[in-house]
Enzyme design. Structure first.
Site: not given
Ligand code: FAD
Length: 476
Positions: A58, A122, A190, A192, A283, A455
């Protein structure tokens, strides 16, 4: 000696860090482990979303949109700018600074909520009396025991078979967000969300962008009318999208760039030469390094952790949320699941309404929707009414100089309950929130039509589209 926690969360993306904070708010002693490193090797919590996903994309979309406006639209406002230049390095540095602010913000939130953060990988060791033993491998190895464990290890970009990402010529989302210069020719496989957003950024900055898509239909998950309108706008911008292609050999040995052999929808052999290639073909759930097999955590054939509708895994006391489980790979879906799981651990009734999860594509025009598409309603044989209102007839959109697109309402033919709202146009990402609230409260189209909207505002198009369901728009 292992440190004991009520809840251990593995992964600090939007699913994990939010689950950790909510669990701490509910009074649990919480640990959150994340392995993402910043360029200095320090912790960078926030996952894909913060580091190489939602936030940096973004930031670049915003920078490139300003660039495009300065080049092509300022003149309409009587502003002359001379030659407009883009300093790509500065744009990338600004994006990196925003990412760091978010990383630091999460570390601050952990402190504020008394979540203990561990930087490292982890992995499950074994089930022990009253929980699970989890090793943290990193600069400071640790041993933890979690009475309850929430796995939120996210997803990674899917590569084309035989064409690994080198982040130089063949880029995943990671490389696509840190190119040092604008490529002359950019290929994307792709079309998408990620392909369209990345294609938009680099096209606005001057790249000649071609997107190859295997599906014969453009954005098949989007309402057909909305997808058609968006495609028209992308075509006008010069974003070349070839549908129904079959990608063949991808050659990366060429010094100059990448060469992609493909078959067109018409069955003709073709080649696309480009300086760089972004592969955005989806993904895959990420359980690498989790050592799931040590405790018998069940994965499906896609590698996703198998969960029920409550995010419970096959193991007692082990939950999984976000991209690593079924469902849409969206940050806000991961967050909702994280909150719900923390609340379920506390014996509460955590809830995620999958019918009201909004979707957004942050291109220009933006595309946003919630609920069902017209093609889904037709396939289900549901009787519905549709109403649309174009931004062309909206005063605020005219003042903004952005009148592309429309708002579309779909409501039940008998009860008028809103079944779906679809928007293509300016600030669709913000406008969709009203539709989500309405659907969460099971509002009718008439409810929205009767609400006073400021408005002039883009939201008046939402009200008018709701009026259009009963064929009584006031301004069109
Ligand atoms: P992730 O964010 O992937 O986080 C998982 C974390 O777990 C990572 O930090 C990883 O390092 C860590 N981890 C993994 N394994 C281990 C381990 N064994 N030990 C310790 N740590 C581990 N979604 C939206 O809703 N809106 C958007 O605008 C949007 N834009 C996107 C743009 C791009 C370019 C991309 C790639 C994605 C975008 N997404 C967007 C999707 C969004 O980023 C994901 O849906 C979201 O990040 C999933 O959150 P998560 O917590 O499940 O996983």
């Amino acid at each position: 000696m292992a440190q004991a926690f009520d809840v251990v969360v593995i992964g600090a993306g939007p699913g994990g860090y939010i689950a950790a904070i909510r669990a701490a708010q509910l009074g649990f002693k919480v640990a959150c482990i994340d392995e993402w490193k910043n360029t200095a090797g320090g912790p960078a919590p926030g996952g894909t979303c913060t580091n190489v996903g939602c936030i940096p994309s973004k930031a670049l979309l915003q920078s490139s949109e300003h660039f495009e406006h300065a080049q092509h639209h300022f003149a309409d406002h009587g502003i002359s700018t001379g030659i407009v230049k883009m300093d790509v390095a500065k744009m990338i540095a600004r994006k990196d600074a925003i990412v760091k602010q978010n990383n630091d913000g999460i570390l601050y939130l952990f402190k504020k909520n008394k979540v203990t953060f561990f930087h490292g990988r982890g992995s499950f060791l074994k089930a022990v009396d009253g929980g699970y033993e989890i090793a943290v491998a990193g600069d400071k190895p640790e041993m933890l025991v979690g009475r309850q464990v929430v796995v939120a290890t996210g997803s990674i970009a899917r590569a084309l078979p035989g064409v690994p990402f080198d982040e130089d010529k063949v880029l995943s989302n990671d490389g696509a967000l840190r190119m040092g210069a604008v490529p002359k020719k950019l290929a994307i496989i792709g079309s998408g969300v990620i392909g369209l957003e990345m294609g938009s950024v680099w096209r606005r900055l001057g790249a000649e962008v071609t997107i190859l898509e295997g599906m014969p239909t453009f954005l098949p998950a989007v309402d057909e009318q909305i997808a058609k309108e968006a495609k028209k706008a992308f075509d006008k911008q010069g974003l070349k999208i070839e549908l129904g292609v079959k990608v063949g050999e991808v050659k990366t040995g060429n010094k100059k760039g990448v060469s992609i052999a493909y078959t067109t929808a018409a069955g003709e052999a073709a080649t696309l030469d480009a300086d760089r290639l972004i592969v955005s073909i989806g993904r895959v759930p990420n359980t690498d390094g989790l050592n799931a097999q040590a405790v018998g955590l069940q994965l499906d054939e896609r590698g996703a952790i198998v969960v029920d509708d409550q995010c419970r895994t096959n193991l007692p006391g082990v939950w999984a949320v976000g991209d690593v489980v079924r469902g849409p790979m969206l940050a806000h879906k991961a967050e909702e699941e994280g909150v719900a799981v923390a609340e379920r651990i506390a014996g509460q009734h955590g809830h995620v309404n999958f019918n009201t999860i909004p979707w957004v594509i942050y291109t220009s025009p933006e595309i946003a929707w919630v609920g069902q598409t017209e093609q889904q309603l037709k396939a289900a044989g549901r009787a519905y009414k549709a109403g649309t209102f174009p931004f062309l007839a909206n005063g605020r959109a005219r003042a903004l100089g952005d009148t592309t697109g429309m708002v579309k309402f779909l409501a039940d033919a008998a009860t008028d309950e809103i079944l779906g709202v679809h928007i293509v146009g300016p600030m669709a990402s913000e406008l969709i929130a009203e539709a989500v609230v309405a659907m969460e409260f099971r509002a009718s189209a008439e409810d929205i039509a009767r609400i006073c909207h400021a408005h002039p505002s883009l939201s008046e198009a939402t009200k008018e589209a709701a009026l259009a369901v009963d064929k009584r728009t006031l301004n069109f």
